[in-house]
Design a protein around this motif. Structure first.
Motif, PDB file in Angstrom:
ATOM      1  N   LEU A 141       0.825  -1.206   0.000  1.00 50.63           N
ATOM      2  CA  LEU A 141       0.000   0.000   0.000  1.00 50.63           C
ATOM      3  C   LEU A 141       0.861   1.260   0.000  1.00 50.63           C
ATOM      4  O   LEU A 141       0.526   2.252  -0.659  1.00 50.63           O
ATOM      5  CB  LEU A 141      -0.917  -0.002   1.224  1.00 50.63           C
ATOM      6  CG  LEU A 141      -2.037  -1.065   1.215  1.00 50.63           C
ATOM      7  CD1 LEU A 141      -2.794  -1.038   2.534  1.00 50.63           C
ATOM      8  CD2 LEU A 141      -2.978  -0.835   0.043  1.00 50.63           C
ATOM      9  N   LEU A 142       1.984   1.217   0.724  1.00 49.68           N
ATOM     10  CA  LEU A 142       2.884   2.367   0.755  1.00 49.68           C
ATOM     11  C   LEU A 142       3.455   2.637  -0.632  1.00 49.68           C
ATOM     12  O   LEU A 142       3.532   3.792  -1.080  1.00 49.68           O
ATOM     13  CB  LEU A 142       4.021   2.108   1.755  1.00 49.68           C
ATOM     14  CG  LEU A 142       4.974   3.274   2.035  1.00 49.68           C
ATOM     15  CD1 LEU A 142       4.224   4.436   2.668  1.00 49.68           C
ATOM     16  CD2 LEU A 142       6.114   2.829   2.955  1.00 49.68           C
ATOM     17  N   SER A 143       3.832   1.575  -1.342  1.00 48.49           N
ATOM     18  CA  SER A 143       4.374   1.740  -2.686  1.00 48.49           C
ATOM     19  C   SER A 143       3.319   2.249  -3.659  1.00 48.49           C
ATOM     20  O   SER A 143       3.598   3.083  -4.521  1.00 48.49           O
ATOM     21  CB  SER A 143       4.952   0.419  -3.196  1.00 48.49           C
ATOM     22  OG  SER A 143       6.148   0.093  -2.512  1.00 48.49           O
ATOM     23  N   LEU A 144       2.096   1.749  -3.540  1.00 42.96           N
ATOM     24  CA  LEU A 144       1.025   2.225  -4.410  1.00 42.96           C
ATOM     25  C   LEU A 144       0.715   3.697  -4.150  1.00 42.96           C
ATOM     26  O   LEU A 144       0.460   4.467  -5.080  1.00 42.96           O
ATOM     27  CB  LEU A 144      -0.228   1.370  -4.208  1.00 42.96           C
ATOM     28  CG  LEU A 144      -0.128  -0.078  -4.690  1.00 42.96           C
ATOM     29  CD1 LEU A 144      -1.401  -0.836  -4.355  1.00 42.96           C
ATOM     30  CD2 LEU A 144       0.157  -0.136  -6.182  1.00 42.96           C
ATOM     31  N   PHE A 296       8.434   6.694  -0.840  1.00 43.44           N
ATOM     32  CA  PHE A 296       7.359   5.787  -0.450  1.00 43.44           C
ATOM     33  C   PHE A 296       7.488   4.450  -1.182  1.00 43.44           C
ATOM     34  O   PHE A 296       7.311   3.379  -0.592  1.00 43.44           O
ATOM     35  CB  PHE A 296       5.992   6.414  -0.768  1.00 43.44           C
ATOM     36  CG  PHE A 296       5.532   7.419   0.248  1.00 43.44           C
ATOM     37  CD1 PHE A 296       6.400   7.914   1.218  1.00 43.44           C
ATOM     38  CD2 PHE A 296       4.236   7.905   0.224  1.00 43.44           C
ATOM     39  CE1 PHE A 296       5.988   8.846   2.151  1.00 43.44           C
ATOM     40  CE2 PHE A 296       3.801   8.831   1.150  1.00 43.44           C
ATOM     41  CZ  PHE A 296       4.678   9.307   2.112  1.00 43.44           C
ATOM     42  N   ILE A 297       7.786   4.496  -2.487  1.00 42.98           N
ATOM     43  CA  ILE A 297       7.917   3.264  -3.267  1.00 42.98           C
ATOM     44  C   ILE A 297       9.061   2.411  -2.744  1.00 42.98           C
ATOM     45  O   ILE A 297       8.919   1.212  -2.486  1.00 42.98           O
ATOM     46  CB  ILE A 297       8.118   3.590  -4.756  1.00 42.98           C
ATOM     47  CG1 ILE A 297       6.828   4.165  -5.349  1.00 42.98           C
ATOM     48  CG2 ILE A 297       8.553   2.336  -5.536  1.00 42.98           C
ATOM     49  CD1 ILE A 297       6.960   4.589  -6.805  1.00 42.98           C
ATOM     50  N   VAL A 298      10.225   3.047  -2.583  1.00 46.84           N
ATOM     51  CA  VAL A 298      11.384   2.304  -2.084  1.00 46.84           C
ATOM     52  C   VAL A 298      11.124   1.798  -0.667  1.00 46.84           C
ATOM     53  O   VAL A 298      11.459   0.657  -0.324  1.00 46.84           O
ATOM     54  CB  VAL A 298      12.644   3.184  -2.120  1.00 46.84           C
ATOM     55  CG1 VAL A 298      13.820   2.483  -1.473  1.00 46.84           C
ATOM     56  CG2 VAL A 298      12.987   3.550  -3.563  1.00 46.84           C
ATOM     57  N   GLY A 299      10.503   2.639   0.176  1.00 49.39           N
ATOM     58  CA  GLY A 299      10.181   2.209   1.528  1.00 49.39           C
ATOM     59  C   GLY A 299       9.238   1.019   1.531  1.00 49.39           C
ATOM     60  O   GLY A 299       9.391   0.080   2.327  1.00 49.39           O
ATOM     61  N   GLY A 300       8.255   1.029   0.628  1.00 48.00           N
ATOM     62  CA  GLY A 300       7.332  -0.095   0.530  1.00 48.00           C
ATOM     63  C   GLY A 300       8.017  -1.371   0.106  1.00 48.00           C
ATOM     64  O   GLY A 300       7.748  -2.451   0.651  1.00 48.00           O
TER      65      GLY A 300
END
Length: 345
Positions: A141-144, A296-300
């Motif tokens: 969800l974080l990456s999306l 956010f994408i990398v963190g996800g």
């Protein structure tokens, strides 16, 4: 601490598995910048990919033959794996990525391709009808959410929709590659797989160009890299030698030293390196909201991989997910060495 001790420590770090993995990510990150400098002078994405794959395959062919040492049956026994690696892991991923780079900034194109691990999670969720573990779901969800920010739909500068489709196609191609190669195989040396896969990819791209399915436009116009105007062959040499040959070889060395799982975490730094190189060589930098989305994408992806590591010894659905994500490099896949926990077939 003396200067001699500091230098010795720096050399030791660079020679370590972590240092080699960071070097691999750094040189891989130059591919988008070198390619875009060529595309801006009239090269088509197909021509850039063809030259890149051909040059790298020819250079790696010699050490590949030496590694085989007459054991040509290994190539024959693994012809399907080599074919799929060349078609999907090499030709498909790079062609779609370069098409995305021709329409988007290097950083945005790479971030779109980095959605591949999250796509795998969503596909396994749909296919199995079982929810992933909490940490994996949060990471997805974080990456999306990061994807929405990267597209900056409400911003004044609109992101090219066709470029976004190319970037997503590269991610889908990478997902398919992960599933195809998620098997243990100790019979094919990784350097041979890299050389043979690059050759297959090059042949496929040239064939598509010859029959007219893929535009092949070359240019001898000088390219611009940072403050310098350089001959066209400088960008070509950088794309072939730095971003392909050295990147693949160092990636293999890193995977053997660290194991594919740890190497895959380190490979996340490729996004950072790609953005830095694009800033230094092309003068382009994603907007603030896009950089936040990138984080956010990398963190996800980090959360998904962390959860996958925690469930590494589990079987069933979680084991299938771990298998699918166990690769040394996400953006341009590197075959893991026989010394890692899982090799590439």
């Amino acid at each position: 601490m003396s200067a001699t001790t500091t230098k010795a420590g720096a050399r030791g770090f660079l020679a370590s598995g972590l240092g080699i993995a960071l070097f691999s990510s750094a040189v891989f990150g130059t591919s988008g910048s070198f390619a875009k400098s060529m595309l801006e002078t009239g090269w088509s994405p197909g021509a850039a990919v063809a030259v890149r794959l051909t040059g790298a395959a020819l250079i790696l062919a010699i050490p590949g033959v030496v590694v085989l040492r007459g054991r040509w049956h290994q190539v024959k026994d693994n012809w399907l794996t080599i074919l799929l690696f060349g078609l999907i892991g090499v030709a498909g991923c790079q062609l779609f990525y370069f098409n995305a780079v021709s329409r988007l900034s290097v950083g945005v194109a790479l971030l779109l391709e980095y959605l591949a691990p999250v796509m795998i999670v969503l596909w396994l969720w749909i296919a199995s009808r079982r929810r992933p573990r909490l940490l994996t779901a949060v990471g997805a969800l974080l990456s999306l959410g990061g994807l929405v920010l990267v597209l900056d739909l409400a911003g004044s500068v609109k992101v090219d929709f066709v470029g976004v489709l190319w970037g997503m196609a590269a991610a889908v191609c990478l997902v398919i590659y992960f599933f195809i190669t998620a098997k243990e195989n100790d019979t094919l040396p990784p350097l041979v797989l890299a050389a043979a896969g690059l050759m297959v990819g090059a042949v496929v791209i040239w064939l598509f160009g010859l029959v007219g399915l893929l535009p092949m436009t070359f240019s001898n116009t000088d390219t611009t890299l940072g403050p310098w105007t350089t001959p066209w062959w400088v960008s070509v040499a950088g794309l072939v030698i730095l971003a392909t040959v050295l990147a693949y070889v160092s990636g293999i060395m890193a995977a053997r030293s660290l194991g594919s799982k740890v190497a895959s975490f380190v490979s996340l730094t490729e996004v950072l390196f790609a953005v830095i190189w694009a800033w230094l060589l092309l003068g382009e930098l994603p907007g603030g909201i896009q950089l936040l989305g990138g984080l956010f994408i990398v963190g996800g992806v980090v959360l998904v991989r962390w959860d996958e590591l925690r469930g590494d010894r589990r079987t069933g659905r979680d084991g299938a997910q771990a298998l699918a994500l166990d690769h040394a490099n996400d953006v341009e896949p590197i075959p893991s060495g026989s010394g890692t926990k899982r090799g590439t077939e």
